[in-house]
Design a protein around this motif. Structure first.
Motif, mmCIF file in Angstrom:
data_model
loop_
_atom_site.group_PDB
_atom_site.id
_atom_site.type_symbol
_atom_site.label_atom_id
_atom_site.label_comp_id
_atom_site.label_asym_id
_atom_site.label_seq_id
_atom_site.Cartn_x
_atom_site.Cartn_y
_atom_site.Cartn_z
ATOM 1 N N VAL A 87 -0.277 1.420 -28.250
ATOM 2 C CA VAL A 87 0.539 0.896 -29.233
ATOM 3 C C VAL A 87 1.910 1.407 -29.130
ATOM 4 C CG1 VAL A 87 0.935 1.336 -31.679
ATOM 5 C CG2 VAL A 87 -1.509 0.186 -30.980
ATOM 6 N N THR A 88 1.965 2.962 -29.063
ATOM 7 C CA THR A 88 3.146 3.767 -29.087
ATOM 8 C C THR A 88 4.020 3.718 -27.706
ATOM 9 O OG1 THR A 88 1.929 5.882 -28.128
ATOM 10 C CG2 THR A 88 2.395 5.574 -30.597
ATOM 11 N N PHE A 89 3.328 3.410 -26.677
ATOM 12 C CA PHE A 89 3.999 2.954 -25.298
ATOM 13 C C PHE A 89 4.708 1.540 -25.450
ATOM 14 C CE2 PHE A 89 3.893 0.420 -21.502
ATOM 15 C CZ PHE A 89 4.697 1.215 -20.565
ATOM 16 N N ILE A 90 3.944 0.523 -26.021
ATOM 17 C CA ILE A 90 4.726 -0.694 -26.334
ATOM 18 C C ILE A 90 5.872 -0.672 -27.538
ATOM 19 C CG2 ILE A 90 4.432 -2.924 -27.355
ATOM 20 C CD1 ILE A 90 1.568 -2.851 -26.616
ATOM 21 N N ALA A 91 5.623 0.365 -28.376
ATOM 22 C CA ALA A 91 6.857 0.406 -29.289
ATOM 23 C C ALA A 91 8.007 1.259 -28.538
ATOM 24 C CB ALA A 91 6.320 1.155 -30.546
ATOM 25 N N ALA A 92 7.618 2.299 -27.874
ATOM 26 C CA ALA A 92 8.710 2.890 -27.324
ATOM 27 C C ALA A 92 9.395 2.391 -25.988
ATOM 28 C CB ALA A 92 8.077 4.082 -26.517
ATOM 29 N N TYR A 93 8.875 1.212 -25.534
ATOM 30 C CA TYR A 93 9.413 0.448 -24.471
ATOM 31 C C TYR A 93 10.419 -0.795 -25.570
ATOM 32 C CZ TYR A 93 10.585 -3.988 -21.980
ATOM 33 O OH TYR A 93 11.219 -4.879 -21.529
ATOM 34 N N HIS A 94 10.019 -0.917 -26.640
ATOM 35 C CA HIS A 94 10.876 -1.825 -27.256
ATOM 36 C C HIS A 94 12.054 -1.242 -27.992
ATOM 37 C CE1 HIS A 94 7.457 -4.973 -27.079
ATOM 38 N NE2 HIS A 94 8.404 -5.733 -26.774
ATOM 39 N N TYR A 95 11.738 -0.120 -28.599
ATOM 40 C CA TYR A 95 12.987 0.792 -28.962
ATOM 41 C C TYR A 95 14.001 1.102 -27.995
ATOM 42 C CZ TYR A 95 11.774 1.036 -33.898
ATOM 43 O OH TYR A 95 11.914 0.943 -35.132
ATOM 44 N N PHE A 96 13.478 1.366 -26.554
ATOM 45 C CA PHE A 96 14.380 1.442 -25.583
ATOM 46 C C PHE A 96 15.332 0.243 -25.481
ATOM 47 C CE2 PHE A 96 15.541 0.846 -21.070
ATOM 48 C CZ PHE A 96 16.323 1.897 -20.861
ATOM 49 N N ARG A 97 14.590 -1.153 -25.362
ATOM 50 C CA ARG A 97 15.272 -2.292 -25.193
ATOM 51 C C ARG A 97 16.181 -2.441 -26.610
ATOM 52 N NH1 ARG A 97 14.081 -5.683 -21.183
ATOM 53 N NH2 ARG A 97 16.024 -6.529 -21.695
ATOM 54 N N ILE A 98 15.717 -2.289 -27.605
ATOM 55 C CA ILE A 98 16.655 -2.436 -28.866
ATOM 56 C C ILE A 98 17.921 -1.629 -28.835
ATOM 57 C CG2 ILE A 98 16.550 -1.774 -31.559
ATOM 58 C CD1 ILE A 98 13.742 -2.499 -31.806
ATOM 59 N N GLY A 99 17.518 -0.440 -28.501
ATOM 60 C CA GLY A 99 18.733 0.631 -28.034
ATOM 61 C C GLY A 99 20.017 -0.084 -27.475
ATOM 62 N N ALA A 118 17.358 -9.155 -32.578
ATOM 63 C CA ALA A 118 16.229 -8.706 -33.599
ATOM 64 C C ALA A 118 14.843 -9.108 -33.390
ATOM 65 C CB ALA A 118 16.616 -9.092 -34.877
ATOM 66 N N ALA A 119 14.793 -9.907 -32.271
ATOM 67 C CA ALA A 119 13.561 -10.531 -32.121
ATOM 68 C C ALA A 119 12.843 -9.328 -31.226
ATOM 69 C CB ALA A 119 13.652 -11.815 -30.930
ATOM 70 N N TYR A 120 13.233 -8.372 -30.771
ATOM 71 C CA TYR A 120 12.411 -7.242 -29.922
ATOM 72 C C TYR A 120 11.391 -6.716 -30.993
ATOM 73 C CZ TYR A 120 15.436 -7.091 -25.774
ATOM 74 O OH TYR A 120 15.979 -7.354 -24.540
ATOM 75 N N ARG A 121 12.085 -6.564 -32.398
ATOM 76 C CA ARG A 121 11.034 -5.963 -33.159
ATOM 77 C C ARG A 121 9.584 -6.907 -33.522
ATOM 78 N NH1 ARG A 121 12.565 -1.433 -35.701
ATOM 79 N NH2 ARG A 121 14.616 -1.399 -36.068
ATOM 80 N N TYR A 122 9.781 -8.169 -33.568
ATOM 81 C CA TYR A 122 8.871 -8.946 -33.754
ATOM 82 C C TYR A 122 8.012 -9.003 -32.560
ATOM 83 C CZ TYR A 122 10.241 -9.936 -38.610
ATOM 84 O OH TYR A 122 10.411 -9.993 -39.809
#
Length: 257
Positions: A51-63, A86-90
């Motif tokens: 869960v945290t790995f997927i979220a970390a990856y998406h926060y990298f892409r969001i940044g 914003a679709a990265y979050r969803y």
């Protein structure tokens, strides 16, 4: 896309950076700690780290997307040709929200049939909740945001009911040394999830412009850190407590010499 002051832009950028660092560090912590728990709880920690790995990856892409979406001009940050994605979050939520519920179920050591049943029903409800919220998130219409936001609240309330009613008895049957943590993990899940609709409806109640952008992006980031990294720490502690309980019970059955 709104024009932002340097302070507003940096606040959001730093929130994304902090979110990535926290979630990446949490992933290492959870996966390196797998060897500290009994085999029956290892899967829960693997899922927690996932869960945290997927979220970390998406926060990298969001940044990255945030950096590309703005450029500094005359002392303010103005939108570029590249729209913030914003679709990265969803996409992240579609993957991680069901897994968050699976984490809790796995660490509770229910029967196999009950684990499969509850993980499936709660996971599907979580997918529906996220999917219903997305059209309102990307809509420029306040009414559409209200409609889809309220629709997404239906599976959300059902999940809350199941966590408190459906799993209530199972929580009371947990080992005494872990029961309070399991109850706390459930409460943290519901409490942190309640923060999302508050941020979601910020635009629907008339909050607009740069202020709304800051509230939405920073608010979602705080909620993600609590719901994923913070919740994951509780799952780790539960697995440790229950592993200690198993070890103590095994030790008590060994006949004295």
């Amino acid at each position: 896309m709104e024009t932002l002051s340097i302070g507003q832009y940096d606040l959001i950028y730093n929130a994304f950076s902090f979110g990535f660092a926290t979630l990446a560090a949490a992933t290492l912590f959870f996966w390196l700690g797998i060897g500290q728990v009994k085999p029956q709880y290892k899967t829960a920690l693997i899922v927690t780290g996932l869960v945290t790995f997927i979220a970390a990856y998406h926060y990298f892409r969001i940044g990255q997307s945030w950096s590309d979406a703005y450029t500094l001009a005359d002392g303010t940050y103005v939108p570029t040709e590249k729209v913030f994605n914003a679709a990265y979050r969803y996409v992240d939520w579609l993957l991680t929200v069901p897994l968050l519920l699976v984490e809790l179920i796995l660490v509770m050591s229910l029967t196999r049939s009950e684990t499969v049943s509850r993980a499936t029903s709660l996971g599907l409800a979580a997918l529906l909740m996220v999917a219903l919220g997305y059209p309102g998130e990307v809509s420029d219409s306040g009414s559409m945001r209200w409609i889809f936001g309220l629709l997404s609240m239906i599976p959300f309330l059902w999940i809350v009911y199941q966590l408190y009613s459906g799993l209530g008895k199972a929580i009371e049957n947990q080992p005494e040394n872990a029961r309070g943590l399991v109850r706390l993990a459930r409460n943290v899940t519901v409490g942190s999830w309640c923060f999302y609709p508050v941020v979601y409806f910020a635009g629907a109640v008339g909050l607009e412009g740069a202020t709304a952008t800051v509230i939405v992006e920073v608010g979602y980031t705080i909620a993600d850190i609590i719901a994923k990294a913070g919740f994951g720490v509780l799952i780790f502690l539960i697995a440790m407590r229950k592993s200690e309980d198993v070890a103590d019970r095994n030790a008590s059955t060994v006949p004295a010499e």
